[in-house]
Design an enzyme around this catalytic site. Structure first.
Site, short mmCIF file in Angstrom:
data_model
loop_
_atom_site.label_atom_id
_atom_site.label_comp_id
_atom_site.label_asym_id
_atom_site.label_seq_id
_atom_site.Cartn_x
_atom_site.Cartn_y
_atom_site.Cartn_z
N TRP A 16 0.63 -1.26 -0.04
CA TRP A 16 -0.09 -0.01 -0.04
C TRP A 16 0.85 1.28 0.07
O TRP A 16 0.59 2.15 -0.73
CB TRP A 16 -1.01 0.12 1.22
CG TRP A 16 -1.77 1.07 1.39
CD1 TRP A 16 -2.99 1.31 0.59
CD2 TRP A 16 -1.59 2.57 1.90
NE1 TRP A 16 -3.53 2.76 1.06
CE2 TRP A 16 -2.59 3.35 1.91
CE3 TRP A 16 -0.39 2.78 2.76
CZ2 TRP A 16 -2.56 4.66 2.30
CZ3 TRP A 16 -0.42 4.10 3.44
CH2 TRP A 16 -1.62 5.10 3.19
N GLY A 75 -5.97 -2.79 -1.78
CA GLY A 75 -5.93 -3.08 -0.56
C GLY A 75 -6.40 -1.93 0.41
O GLY A 75 -6.53 -1.96 1.45
N ASP A 76 -6.49 -0.57 -0.39
CA ASP A 76 -6.94 0.37 0.43
C ASP A 76 -8.44 0.61 0.75
O ASP A 76 -9.34 0.45 -0.07
CB ASP A 76 -6.56 1.80 -0.52
CG ASP A 76 -6.89 2.95 0.17
OD1 ASP A 76 -6.02 3.60 0.72
OD2 ASP A 76 -7.91 3.51 0.12
N LEU A 77 -8.70 0.49 2.15
CA LEU A 77 -10.19 0.57 2.46
C LEU A 77 -10.93 1.78 2.23
O LEU A 77 -12.10 1.56 1.75
CB LEU A 77 -10.08 0.44 4.01
CG LEU A 77 -9.55 -0.75 4.83
CD1 LEU A 77 -9.60 -0.52 6.25
CD2 LEU A 77 -10.16 -1.89 4.17
#
Length: 204
Positions: free
Chosen positions: A134, A153-155
């Site tokens: 990330w 993968g970044d929320l």
């Protein structure tokens, strides 16, 4: 300074994706803001790990006051307790110190990056403690201005996709399939999806 690919990316994304086009039109005068110094960008990304944009800005402001100029040398000259007092966790203090040491020792090869593809740069950066995929992806977007980064993968990106396109939970596989439709401008698409949730431009 606006990335040179930005306007072309906006036009292409808007033309092929009505949902993305509507988001882009909501933010006509803002764009990704690049960071020119590699160490500065990576340190800021480490600070921002797993906390909100607002909290990260608060910690960063304190760190800038503590070290005067955010550089490998200035970080290495500070005691760990001084860095911790800025609001950094013990682990993030370790990460930033290790990053500074890598730069000081010449283990990060900035001069080679222009000729390297995204995955090769990610592999090099993730050898530093605290820099995972990330953080490396944030660096590619905000420092090297690579146009086709997709940090799945970044929320925040996941939330933006769910809200804008599905109104419900969907798998990462489905999100990745959607992302494929935005190539080769996934950095811009990601940035606008962040904006759709939080109008304050994110900085790293």
């Amino acid at each position: 300074m606006k990335p040179e690919y930005w306007d072309k990316a906006k036009r292409n994304l808007s033309r092929r994706d009505p949902v993305m086009g509507a988001i882009i039109r909501r933010f006509p005068k803002v764009h990704l803001t690049p960071r020119g110094d590699p160490f500065h960008t990576l340190a800021r990304a480490i600070v921002g790990q797993q906390i909100s944009v607002k909290a990260a800005q608060s910690v960063w402001n304190k760190l800038e006051i503590c070290v005067s100029t955010v550089s490998p040398k200035s970080v290495l000259l500070k005691k760990r307790t001084e860095l911790r007092a800025c609001g950094l966790s013990d682990r993030k203090v370790e990460y930033i110190a290790d990053l500074a040491q890598h730069f000081a020792d010449g283990k990060i090869h900035v001069h080679r990056w222009p000729a390297m593809d995204d995955e090769a740069i990610i592999e090099e950066l993730t050898e530093v403690r605290g820099i995972g995929r990330w953080t490396a992806e944030m660096f590619l977007m905000f420092n090297l201005l690579r146009p086709d980064v997709f940090p799945l993968g970044d929320l925040g990106l996941q939330k933006g996709i769910r809200f804008a396109y599905f109104k419900r939970s969907v798998s990462l596989k489905r999100m990745n399939q959607l992302g494929e439709t935005w190539r080769p401008w996934r950095s811009a698409a990601t940035w606008y999806l962040w904006r759709s949730l939080d109008p304050l431009p994110v900085e790293y």
